[in-house]
Design a protein around this motif. Structure first.
Motif, PDB file in Angstrom:
ATOM      1  N   ILE A 124       3.758  10.164  -7.262  1.00  0.00           N
ATOM      2  CA  ILE A 124       4.473  10.442  -8.416  1.00  0.00           C
ATOM      3  C   ILE A 124       4.042  10.912  -9.755  1.00  0.00           C
ATOM      4  CG2 ILE A 124       6.500   9.598  -9.934  1.00  0.00           C
ATOM      5  CD1 ILE A 124       7.595   7.945  -7.681  1.00  0.00           C
ATOM      6  N   SER A 125       2.753  10.355  -9.921  1.00  0.00           N
ATOM      7  CA  SER A 125       1.999  10.358 -11.161  1.00  0.00           C
ATOM      8  C   SER A 125       1.608  11.793 -11.305  1.00  0.00           C
ATOM      9  CB  SER A 125       0.886   9.243 -11.366  1.00  0.00           C
ATOM     10  OG  SER A 125      -0.044   9.467 -10.356  1.00  0.00           O
ATOM     11  N   LEU A 141       0.784  -1.261   0.085  1.00  0.00           N
ATOM     12  CA  LEU A 141       0.104   0.015   0.077  1.00  0.00           C
ATOM     13  C   LEU A 141       1.032   1.182  -0.120  1.00  0.00           C
ATOM     14  CD1 LEU A 141      -2.835   0.935   0.197  1.00  0.00           C
ATOM     15  CD2 LEU A 141      -2.847   0.989   2.524  1.00  0.00           C
ATOM     16  N   VAL A 142       1.963   1.255   0.834  1.00  0.00           N
ATOM     17  CA  VAL A 142       2.883   2.412   0.950  1.00  0.00           C
ATOM     18  C   VAL A 142       3.248   2.566  -0.353  1.00  0.00           C
ATOM     19  CG1 VAL A 142       5.223   3.235   1.648  1.00  0.00           C
ATOM     20  CG2 VAL A 142       3.335   2.124   3.296  1.00  0.00           C
ATOM     21  N   THR A 143       3.967   1.775  -1.221  1.00  0.00           N
ATOM     22  CA  THR A 143       4.514   1.847  -2.507  1.00  0.00           C
ATOM     23  C   THR A 143       3.518   2.053  -3.661  1.00  0.00           C
ATOM     24  OG1 THR A 143       4.520  -0.561  -2.802  1.00  0.00           O
ATOM     25  CG2 THR A 143       6.501   0.369  -2.090  1.00  0.00           C
ATOM     26  N   VAL A 144       2.436   1.761  -3.648  1.00  0.00           N
ATOM     27  CA  VAL A 144       1.604   2.066  -4.671  1.00  0.00           C
ATOM     28  C   VAL A 144       1.052   3.535  -4.351  1.00  0.00           C
ATOM     29  CG1 VAL A 144      -0.695   1.357  -3.634  1.00  0.00           C
ATOM     30  CG2 VAL A 144      -0.433   1.102  -6.221  1.00  0.00           C
ATOM     31  N   THR A 145       1.130   3.816  -3.209  1.00  0.00           N
ATOM     32  CA  THR A 145       0.520   5.354  -2.793  1.00  0.00           C
ATOM     33  C   THR A 145       1.658   6.186  -3.334  1.00  0.00           C
ATOM     34  OG1 THR A 145      -0.794   4.597  -1.094  1.00  0.00           O
ATOM     35  CG2 THR A 145       0.088   7.080  -0.937  1.00  0.00           C
ATOM     36  N   LEU A 146       2.780   5.615  -3.227  1.00  0.00           N
ATOM     37  CA  LEU A 146       4.122   6.744  -3.532  1.00  0.00           C
ATOM     38  C   LEU A 146       3.901   6.556  -5.214  1.00  0.00           C
ATOM     39  CD1 LEU A 146       7.094   5.004  -1.642  1.00  0.00           C
ATOM     40  CD2 LEU A 146       6.240   7.484  -1.414  1.00  0.00           C
ATOM     41  N   GLY A 147       3.758   5.502  -5.678  1.00  0.00           N
ATOM     42  CA  GLY A 147       3.734   5.684  -7.358  1.00  0.00           C
ATOM     43  C   GLY A 147       2.555   6.377  -7.733  1.00  0.00           C
ATOM     44  N   LEU A 148       1.298   6.583  -7.100  1.00  0.00           N
ATOM     45  CA  LEU A 148       0.056   7.488  -7.372  1.00  0.00           C
ATOM     46  C   LEU A 148       0.610   8.902  -7.237  1.00  0.00           C
ATOM     47  CD1 LEU A 148      -2.775   5.314  -5.748  1.00  0.00           C
ATOM     48  CD2 LEU A 148      -2.237   5.877  -8.308  1.00  0.00           C
ATOM     49  N   LEU A 160      10.520  19.709 -14.117  1.00  0.00           N
ATOM     50  CA  LEU A 160       9.539  18.976 -13.354  1.00  0.00           C
ATOM     51  C   LEU A 160       8.335  19.096 -14.028  1.00  0.00           C
ATOM     52  CD1 LEU A 160      10.589  18.929  -9.659  1.00  0.00           C
ATOM     53  CD2 LEU A 160      10.215  16.939 -11.424  1.00  0.00           C
ATOM     54  N   ILE A 161       8.086  20.084 -14.782  1.00  0.00           N
ATOM     55  CA  ILE A 161       6.563  20.475 -15.464  1.00  0.00           C
ATOM     56  C   ILE A 161       6.225  19.360 -16.616  1.00  0.00           C
ATOM     57  CG2 ILE A 161       7.285  21.682 -17.498  1.00  0.00           C
ATOM     58  CD1 ILE A 161       4.722  22.972 -15.191  1.00  0.00           C
ATOM     59  N   GLU A 162       7.271  18.686 -16.865  1.00  0.00           N
ATOM     60  CA  GLU A 162       6.623  17.565 -17.761  1.00  0.00           C
ATOM     61  C   GLU A 162       6.511  16.239 -17.164  1.00  0.00           C
ATOM     62  OE1 GLU A 162      11.004  15.940 -19.384  1.00  0.00           O
ATOM     63  OE2 GLU A 162      10.723  17.825 -20.019  1.00  0.00           O
ATOM     64  N   GLY A 163       6.574  16.215 -15.651  1.00  0.00           N
ATOM     65  CA  GLY A 163       6.450  14.949 -15.030  1.00  0.00           C
ATOM     66  C   GLY A 163       7.324  14.211 -15.069  1.00  0.00           C
ATOM     67  N   VAL A 164       7.104  12.856 -14.450  1.00  0.00           N
ATOM     68  CA  VAL A 164       8.086  11.884 -14.432  1.00  0.00           C
ATOM     69  C   VAL A 164       7.522  10.916 -15.505  1.00  0.00           C
ATOM     70  CG1 VAL A 164       8.890   9.833 -13.117  1.00  0.00           C
ATOM     71  CG2 VAL A 164       8.539  12.024 -11.902  1.00  0.00           C
ATOM     72  N   GLN A 205      -2.173  24.265 -15.638  1.00  0.00           N
ATOM     73  CA  GLN A 205      -1.203  24.704 -14.844  1.00  0.00           C
ATOM     74  C   GLN A 205      -0.019  23.556 -14.292  1.00  0.00           C
ATOM     75  OE1 GLN A 205      -3.145  26.813 -11.797  1.00  0.00           O
ATOM     76  NE2 GLN A 205      -3.229  25.298 -10.364  1.00  0.00           N
ATOM     77  N   GLY A 206       1.125  23.842 -13.823  1.00  0.00           N
ATOM     78  CA  GLY A 206       1.870  22.756 -13.480  1.00  0.00           C
ATOM     79  C   GLY A 206       1.548  22.407 -11.656  1.00  0.00           C
ATOM     80  N   ARG A 207       1.721  21.415 -11.228  1.00  0.00           N
ATOM     81  CA  ARG A 207       1.613  20.818  -9.898  1.00  0.00           C
ATOM     82  C   ARG A 207       2.798  20.124  -9.430  1.00  0.00           C
ATOM     83  NH1 ARG A 207      -3.563  16.894 -10.077  1.00  0.00           N
ATOM     84  NH2 ARG A 207      -1.850  15.708 -11.551  1.00  0.00           N
ATOM     85  N   PHE A 208       3.170  20.479  -8.339  1.00  0.00           N
ATOM     86  CA  PHE A 208       4.399  19.986  -7.639  1.00  0.00           C
ATOM     87  C   PHE A 208       5.665  19.895  -8.429  1.00  0.00           C
ATOM     88  CE2 PHE A 208       0.557  17.261  -6.457  1.00  0.00           C
ATOM     89  CZ  PHE A 208       0.199  17.933  -5.244  1.00  0.00           C
ATOM     90  N   ASP A 209       5.886  21.036  -9.274  1.00  0.00           N
ATOM     91  CA  ASP A 209       7.179  21.133  -9.968  1.00  0.00           C
ATOM     92  C   ASP A 209       8.039  21.940  -9.322  1.00  0.00           C
ATOM     93  OD1 ASP A 209       5.875  23.814 -10.232  1.00  0.00           O
ATOM     94  OD2 ASP A 209       5.330  23.359 -12.252  1.00  0.00           O
TER      95      ASP A 209
END
Length: 495
Positions: free
Chosen positions: A177-178, A168-175, A198-202, A188-192
């Motif tokens: 990051i997304s 649950l921790v790792t799937v939450t981390l993945g969500l 970072l505006i292009e995301g991971v 607009q950008g988020r968490f950049d």
């Protein structure tokens, strides 16, 4: 229609067309197996050259790349625990466990047979029920798509080996990051943090490279003695890659059929893809299995279910492209471009008016699926050879190819550094026994989960009951509850 389909197979008898089929298959095999080089990249690189090709040759080649590229991601996953693509994550978990026990040839043979069966059945579905199944896909409204992705996320958590809380921790981390990057719905950008990079995301490929390639290189670098002990010491012959039919009977006819159906259905849904198909099929196989304790430790059933669904997805993904003009994933989006280049517009009238033109595409998908099984009989010993190579040379080569592949697909030095950072973070998680596959699936499914949730709430004026009013949504939530009950609550305790 039958005459057109037979004409499609007849077109493959043309020596030139057949060479394009073989060339595409080998190209997909190479690009799919090497971390960082995917089937999507192979078709993207081929796209400019299709201008000069005959339409039949172009379609045959891209479909062969599609089929072999999806399969090939499991080859390096089984042999060196580094999947060539995200879709090979489940196969890697089961196949590498068999490899470490000296059953690498068996794992590769069962993997290829399952891929071949799934590919053939998926192509058969594409040929005969494309139009009726596309109408079923149209029945999925936005809340239903949210329910499907939600089921996939929950499935990822409950089928992961070990602690459900760590999953649950790792799937939450993945969500989480997304969510980084540009938000298309509000522009607009988020968490950049004000960073233009970072505006292009991971992006997905750097995430895959970091989680599996870079992380594995760091782990193996600190486990030289164990890596040497893991190398198979027996002599492998071509005949060792014939499947043991007792194993095939134990897996069961219905496992192959059911996994194929799951793969086709999920492939038909935009955003479904091979990763989701393999996880759902794997979870369903584990739910009904008589040996659930073997899952995560080298299960033949689990490996076969995941890989069958993987390649069955290929046929399903082409259905909405040809009948509705909606690409199901990145590969079919590029195939869309190939069709447009040659003056064919995907949509409801394409199969009605151009069936004879499109038929070789169907035939190529089925023949390429057969080639998958033949390929392991020919190249199987060379796959095993990968595990016997000097690990220093092998991992240096994989690291170089992975980083070059990251740059080639993103044209961003920042994304190369991102892959390295994710790899180091994943390495720390692995040292603490946190599973990485849920994190990857969180990154893959996060954008779809968010998109369908927000669209549902917008169209329903914020009414959360919209998520549970459609029969399809309710059915999917019920399936999710059944998965939780059978796979976690009622699951047998394994010492």
């Amino acid at each position: 229609m039958l005459a057109d389909l037979l004409g499609g197979f007849a077109a493959l008898a043309n020596p030139e067309t057949f060479l394009y089929l073989v060339g595409g298959f080998l190209m997909g095999l190479v690009f799919g197996a090497i971390p960082g080089l995917t089937a999507t990249l192979a078709i993207a690189l081929l796209l400019p050259f299709t201008f000069a090709m005959e339409l039949t040759n172009a379609l045959v080649m891209v479909m062969a790349i599609f089929m072999s590229g999806i399969y090939a991601g499991s080859v390096t996953g089984i042999t060196v625990n580094i999947p060539g693509a995200a879709s090979g994550a489940i196969t890697t978990m089961e196949g590498y466990a068999l490899m470490k026990r000296g059953h690498g040839a068996k794992a590769l043979s069962l993997d290829a047979l399952a891929s071949s069966i799934g590919g053939v059945l998926g192509a058969a579905v594409l040929m005969f029920v494309a139009v009726p199944m596309s109408q079923f896909a149209l029945m999925f409204r936005t809340p239903d798509k949210f329910a499907l992705v939600f089921m996939a996320v929950v499935t990822v958590v409950i089928v992961a080996k070990g602690s459900i809380w760590k999953s649950l921790v790792t799937v939450t981390l993945g969500l989480m990051i997304s969510t980084v990057g540009f938000d298309n719905m509000v522009a607009q950008g988020r968490f950049d943090f004000g960073s233009a990079n970072l505006i292009e995301g991971v992006q997905l490929l750097p995430a895959v490279i970091g989680l599996f390639a870079i992380c594995e290189l760091l782990l193996q670098g600190g486990a030289k003695a164990r890596a040497a002990a893991d190398r198979p010491a027996f002599k492998v012959r071509h005949r060792d890659f014939w499947p043991d039919w007792k194993d095939v009977r134990d897996i069961g006819f219905w496992t192959y059929v059911k996994s194929s159906v799951i793969g086709v259905l999920i492939g038909m849904l935009p955003g479904g893809g091979a990763s989701m198909a393999s996880f759902v099929a794997y979870a369903e196989a584990k739910r009904v299995s008589k040996k659930p304790e073997e899952y995560g430790n080298g299960s033949h059933e689990g490996l076969a279910a995941a890989e069958t669904a993987n390649n069955a997805m290929c046929g399903g993904a082409v259905v909405p492209l040809l009948t509705l003009g909606i690409p199901g994933d990145s590969v079919t989006a590029i195939i869309f471009g190939v069709l447009l280049i040659h003056g064919l517009v995907p949509g409801p009238g394409l199969l009605t008016n151009e069936m004879a033109t499109i038929a070789p595409m169907f035939a190529a998908l089925m023949v390429a699926a057969v080639f998958v099984f033949l390929s392991v009989l020919i190249f199987g010993p060379y796959y095993i050879w990968l595990s016997r190579m000097n690990r220093g040379v092998l991992y240096a080569f994989i690291g170089m190819i992975a980083m070059v592949g990251t740059y080639a697909s993103t044209y961003s030095v920042f994304q190369m550094w991102m892959a390295l950072a994710i790899g180091i973070f994943a390495w720390l998680l692995r040292l603490m026994a946190y599973p990485l596959v849920p994190m990857l699936m969180g990154i893959i499914l996060g954008p779809y989960l968010e998109l369908y949730m927000r669209r549902t709430l917008i169209t329903a004026n914020g009414d959360a009951m919209a998520f549970v009013t459609n029969p399809i949504s309710i059915g999917l939530y019920a399936m999710t509850a059944l998965f939780i009950y059978f796979l976690r609550i009622k699951a047998p305790k394994v010492a």
